[in-house]
Design a protein around this motif. Structure first.
Motif, PDB file in Angstrom:
ATOM      1  N   ASP A  61       0.819  -1.225  -0.126  1.00  0.00           N
ATOM      2  CA  ASP A  61      -0.011  -0.171  -0.017  1.00  0.00           C
ATOM      3  C   ASP A  61       0.912   1.351  -0.096  1.00  0.00           C
ATOM      4  O   ASP A  61       0.551   2.338   0.498  1.00  0.00           O
ATOM      5  CB  ASP A  61      -0.978  -0.140   1.050  1.00  0.00           C
ATOM      6  CG  ASP A  61      -2.269   0.915   0.795  1.00  0.00           C
ATOM      7  OD1 ASP A  61      -2.572   0.896  -0.417  1.00  0.00           O
ATOM      8  OD2 ASP A  61      -2.688   1.388   1.766  1.00  0.00           O
ATOM      9  N   THR A  62       2.034   1.365  -0.613  1.00  0.00           N
ATOM     10  CA  THR A  62       3.096   2.215  -0.741  1.00  0.00           C
ATOM     11  C   THR A  62       2.463   2.940  -1.946  1.00  0.00           C
ATOM     12  O   THR A  62       2.636   2.429  -3.136  1.00  0.00           O
ATOM     13  CB  THR A  62       4.515   1.991  -0.689  1.00  0.00           C
ATOM     14  OG1 THR A  62       4.611   1.184   0.520  1.00  0.00           O
ATOM     15  CG2 THR A  62       5.353   3.072  -0.945  1.00  0.00           C
ATOM     16  N   LEU A  63       2.482   4.460  -2.034  1.00  0.00           N
ATOM     17  CA  LEU A  63       2.227   5.314  -3.160  1.00  0.00           C
ATOM     18  C   LEU A  63       3.537   5.103  -3.888  1.00  0.00           C
ATOM     19  O   LEU A  63       4.287   5.647  -3.583  1.00  0.00           O
ATOM     20  CB  LEU A  63       1.862   6.593  -2.844  1.00  0.00           C
ATOM     21  CG  LEU A  63       1.406   7.250  -4.028  1.00  0.00           C
ATOM     22  CD1 LEU A  63       0.280   7.042  -4.846  1.00  0.00           C
ATOM     23  CD2 LEU A  63       1.274   8.789  -3.579  1.00  0.00           C
ATOM     24  N   LEU A  64       3.228   4.593  -5.353  1.00  0.00           N
ATOM     25  CA  LEU A  64       4.631   4.686  -6.267  1.00  0.00           C
ATOM     26  C   LEU A  64       4.570   5.695  -7.128  1.00  0.00           C
ATOM     27  O   LEU A  64       5.687   6.272  -7.559  1.00  0.00           O
ATOM     28  CB  LEU A  64       4.200   3.171  -6.883  1.00  0.00           C
ATOM     29  CG  LEU A  64       4.604   1.974  -6.122  1.00  0.00           C
ATOM     30  CD1 LEU A  64       4.327   0.705  -7.139  1.00  0.00           C
ATOM     31  CD2 LEU A  64       5.949   1.913  -5.434  1.00  0.00           C
ATOM     32  N   LEU A  65       3.385   6.071  -7.564  1.00  0.00           N
ATOM     33  CA  LEU A  65       3.313   7.363  -8.416  1.00  0.00           C
ATOM     34  C   LEU A  65       1.665   7.904  -8.707  1.00  0.00           C
ATOM     35  O   LEU A  65       0.960   7.269  -8.191  1.00  0.00           O
ATOM     36  CB  LEU A  65       3.822   6.993  -9.925  1.00  0.00           C
ATOM     37  CG  LEU A  65       3.073   5.940 -10.874  1.00  0.00           C
ATOM     38  CD1 LEU A  65       2.042   6.413 -11.387  1.00  0.00           C
ATOM     39  CD2 LEU A  65       4.071   5.184 -11.743  1.00  0.00           C
ATOM     40  N   GLU A  66       1.925   9.116  -9.383  1.00  0.00           N
ATOM     41  CA  GLU A  66       0.463   9.713  -9.358  1.00  0.00           C
ATOM     42  C   GLU A  66       0.514  10.354 -10.549  1.00  0.00           C
ATOM     43  O   GLU A  66       1.426  10.876 -11.025  1.00  0.00           O
ATOM     44  CB  GLU A  66       0.204  10.590  -8.090  1.00  0.00           C
ATOM     45  CG  GLU A  66      -0.836  11.325  -8.115  1.00  0.00           C
ATOM     46  CD  GLU A  66      -1.154  12.215  -6.775  1.00  0.00           C
ATOM     47  OE1 GLU A  66      -1.565  13.458  -6.975  1.00  0.00           O
ATOM     48  OE2 GLU A  66      -1.083  11.584  -5.584  1.00  0.00           O
ATOM     49  N   PRO A  78       5.694   4.022 -17.393  1.00  0.00           N
ATOM     50  CA  PRO A  78       6.397   2.887 -17.151  1.00  0.00           C
ATOM     51  C   PRO A  78       6.026   2.200 -15.821  1.00  0.00           C
ATOM     52  O   PRO A  78       5.667   2.680 -14.767  1.00  0.00           O
ATOM     53  CB  PRO A  78       7.746   3.507 -16.961  1.00  0.00           C
ATOM     54  CG  PRO A  78       7.599   4.881 -17.517  1.00  0.00           C
ATOM     55  CD  PRO A  78       6.207   5.340 -17.228  1.00  0.00           C
ATOM     56  N   ILE A  79       6.510   0.911 -16.036  1.00  0.00           N
ATOM     57  CA  ILE A  79       6.109  -0.039 -14.900  1.00  0.00           C
ATOM     58  C   ILE A  79       7.089   0.312 -13.753  1.00  0.00           C
ATOM     59  O   ILE A  79       8.023   0.386 -13.893  1.00  0.00           O
ATOM     60  CB  ILE A  79       6.319  -1.638 -15.176  1.00  0.00           C
ATOM     61  CG1 ILE A  79       5.358  -2.156 -16.460  1.00  0.00           C
ATOM     62  CG2 ILE A  79       6.407  -2.395 -13.804  1.00  0.00           C
ATOM     63  CD1 ILE A  79       5.939  -3.426 -16.853  1.00  0.00           C
ATOM     64  N   PRO A  80       6.448   0.757 -12.595  1.00  0.00           N
ATOM     65  CA  PRO A  80       7.154   1.355 -11.523  1.00  0.00           C
ATOM     66  C   PRO A  80       7.922   0.107 -10.560  1.00  0.00           C
ATOM     67  O   PRO A  80       8.695   0.734  -9.965  1.00  0.00           O
ATOM     68  CB  PRO A  80       6.143   2.031 -10.629  1.00  0.00           C
ATOM     69  CG  PRO A  80       4.846   1.623 -11.005  1.00  0.00           C
ATOM     70  CD  PRO A  80       4.926   0.844 -12.272  1.00  0.00           C
ATOM     71  N   LYS A  81       7.149  -0.809 -10.584  1.00  0.00           N
ATOM     72  CA  LYS A  81       7.716  -1.846  -9.727  1.00  0.00           C
ATOM     73  C   LYS A  81       7.119  -3.172 -10.231  1.00  0.00           C
ATOM     74  O   LYS A  81       5.858  -3.120 -10.462  1.00  0.00           O
ATOM     75  CB  LYS A  81       7.252  -1.522  -8.388  1.00  0.00           C
ATOM     76  CG  LYS A  81       7.773  -2.582  -7.191  1.00  0.00           C
ATOM     77  CD  LYS A  81       7.568  -2.170  -5.883  1.00  0.00           C
ATOM     78  CE  LYS A  81       7.978  -2.824  -4.709  1.00  0.00           C
ATOM     79  NZ  LYS A  81       7.644  -2.525  -3.588  1.00  0.00           N
ATOM     80  N   VAL A  82       7.960  -4.460 -10.128  1.00  0.00           N
ATOM     81  CA  VAL A  82       7.022  -5.689 -10.486  1.00  0.00           C
ATOM     82  C   VAL A  82       6.624  -6.128  -9.100  1.00  0.00           C
ATOM     83  O   VAL A  82       7.191  -6.624  -8.198  1.00  0.00           O
ATOM     84  CB  VAL A  82       7.983  -6.538 -11.168  1.00  0.00           C
ATOM     85  CG1 VAL A  82       7.601  -7.914 -11.290  1.00  0.00           C
ATOM     86  CG2 VAL A  82       8.826  -6.108 -12.518  1.00  0.00           C
ATOM     87  N   ASP A  83       5.363  -6.085  -9.027  1.00  0.00           N
ATOM     88  CA  ASP A  83       4.461  -6.571  -7.829  1.00  0.00           C
ATOM     89  C   ASP A  83       3.171  -6.447  -8.125  1.00  0.00           C
ATOM     90  O   ASP A  83       2.772  -6.093  -9.099  1.00  0.00           O
ATOM     91  CB  ASP A  83       4.847  -5.347  -6.744  1.00  0.00           C
ATOM     92  CG  ASP A  83       4.636  -5.749  -5.289  1.00  0.00           C
ATOM     93  OD1 ASP A  83       4.101  -6.855  -5.107  1.00  0.00           O
ATOM     94  OD2 ASP A  83       4.448  -4.964  -4.360  1.00  0.00           O
ATOM     95  N   LEU A 101      -3.709  -5.225 -10.651  1.00  0.00           N
ATOM     96  CA  LEU A 101      -2.901  -5.919 -11.663  1.00  0.00           C
ATOM     97  C   LEU A 101      -2.127  -6.838 -10.809  1.00  0.00           C
ATOM     98  O   LEU A 101      -1.334  -6.331  -9.732  1.00  0.00           O
ATOM     99  CB  LEU A 101      -1.933  -4.829 -12.357  1.00  0.00           C
ATOM    100  CG  LEU A 101      -2.642  -4.206 -13.697  1.00  0.00           C
ATOM    101  CD1 LEU A 101      -1.524  -3.072 -14.186  1.00  0.00           C
ATOM    102  CD2 LEU A 101      -2.861  -5.128 -14.781  1.00  0.00           C
ATOM    103  N   LYS A 102      -2.254  -8.139 -11.229  1.00  0.00           N
ATOM    104  CA  LYS A 102      -1.185  -8.839 -10.559  1.00  0.00           C
ATOM    105  C   LYS A 102       0.228  -8.960 -10.940  1.00  0.00           C
ATOM    106  O   LYS A 102       0.416  -8.743 -12.000  1.00  0.00           O
ATOM    107  CB  LYS A 102      -2.012 -10.533 -10.865  1.00  0.00           C
ATOM    108  CG  LYS A 102      -3.389 -11.009 -10.369  1.00  0.00           C
ATOM    109  CD  LYS A 102      -3.382 -10.910  -8.800  1.00  0.00           C
ATOM    110  CE  LYS A 102      -4.817 -11.346  -8.241  1.00  0.00           C
ATOM    111  NZ  LYS A 102      -4.629 -10.906  -7.036  1.00  0.00           N
ATOM    112  N   ARG A 103       1.068  -9.417 -10.061  1.00  0.00           N
ATOM    113  CA  ARG A 103       2.410  -9.551 -10.345  1.00  0.00           C
ATOM    114  C   ARG A 103       2.765 -10.261 -11.769  1.00  0.00           C
ATOM    115  O   ARG A 103       3.529  -9.646 -12.505  1.00  0.00           O
ATOM    116  CB  ARG A 103       3.072 -10.167  -9.200  1.00  0.00           C
ATOM    117  CG  ARG A 103       4.577 -10.209  -9.363  1.00  0.00           C
ATOM    118  CD  ARG A 103       5.403 -10.870  -8.242  1.00  0.00           C
ATOM    119  NE  ARG A 103       6.655 -10.928  -8.536  1.00  0.00           N
ATOM    120  CZ  ARG A 103       7.579 -10.181  -7.607  1.00  0.00           C
ATOM    121  NH1 ARG A 103       7.166  -9.543  -6.553  1.00  0.00           N
ATOM    122  NH2 ARG A 103       8.994 -10.208  -7.886  1.00  0.00           N
ATOM    123  N   THR A 104       2.005 -11.411 -12.020  1.00  0.00           N
ATOM    124  CA  THR A 104       2.128 -12.113 -13.024  1.00  0.00           C
ATOM    125  C   THR A 104       1.957 -11.396 -14.385  1.00  0.00           C
ATOM    126  O   THR A 104       2.618 -11.392 -15.215  1.00  0.00           O
ATOM    127  CB  THR A 104       1.534 -13.422 -13.044  1.00  0.00           C
ATOM    128  OG1 THR A 104       0.208 -13.063 -12.933  1.00  0.00           O
ATOM    129  CG2 THR A 104       1.925 -14.295 -11.747  1.00  0.00           C
TER     130      THR A 104
END
Length: 110
Positions: A61-66, A78-83, A101-104
């Protein structure tokens, strides 16, 4: 007679409650392609969400981007993190929804 009045009041309350719930609905769809995540946001009547706020959270639940949707209701990044990612659209005035969106799926779109 009393039962029919209660039923009528219940029906009216149900009808007005359904209208309020639908009024705050907004749709969000997201997919991964070519190393980017693409989102599309729109209202039930087909109007695009212009200027809506998109937030992306990881599984902690960490905000990665807005960011903000364009005139076509689109926002890509761009994909911010594979998670496992949660994407949230806030279209204002109580119109809010999320998409998972699932990690897979994220890994497959790299």
């Amino acid at each position: 007679m009393k039962t029919s009045r209660i039923a009528a009041v219940f029906m009216l309350v149900s009808i007005f409650s359904a209208g309020v719930a639908l009024a705050h609905k907004v749709n969000l769809f997201a997919y991964v392609e070519g190393g980017k995540i693409h989102t599309e946001s729109y209202f039930p009547d087909g109007r695009m969400v212009e200027g809506g706020t998109v937030r992306v959270f990881d599984s902690a639940d960490t905000l990665l981007l807005e960011g903000t949707t364009d005139t076509g209701g689109l926002f890509s990044f761009p994909i911010p993190k594979v998670d496992d990612l949660t994407i949230v659209i806030d279209a204002g005035m109580g119109h809010k929804n999320s998409f998972q969106l699932k990690r897979t799926e994220v890994e497959a779109g790299k």
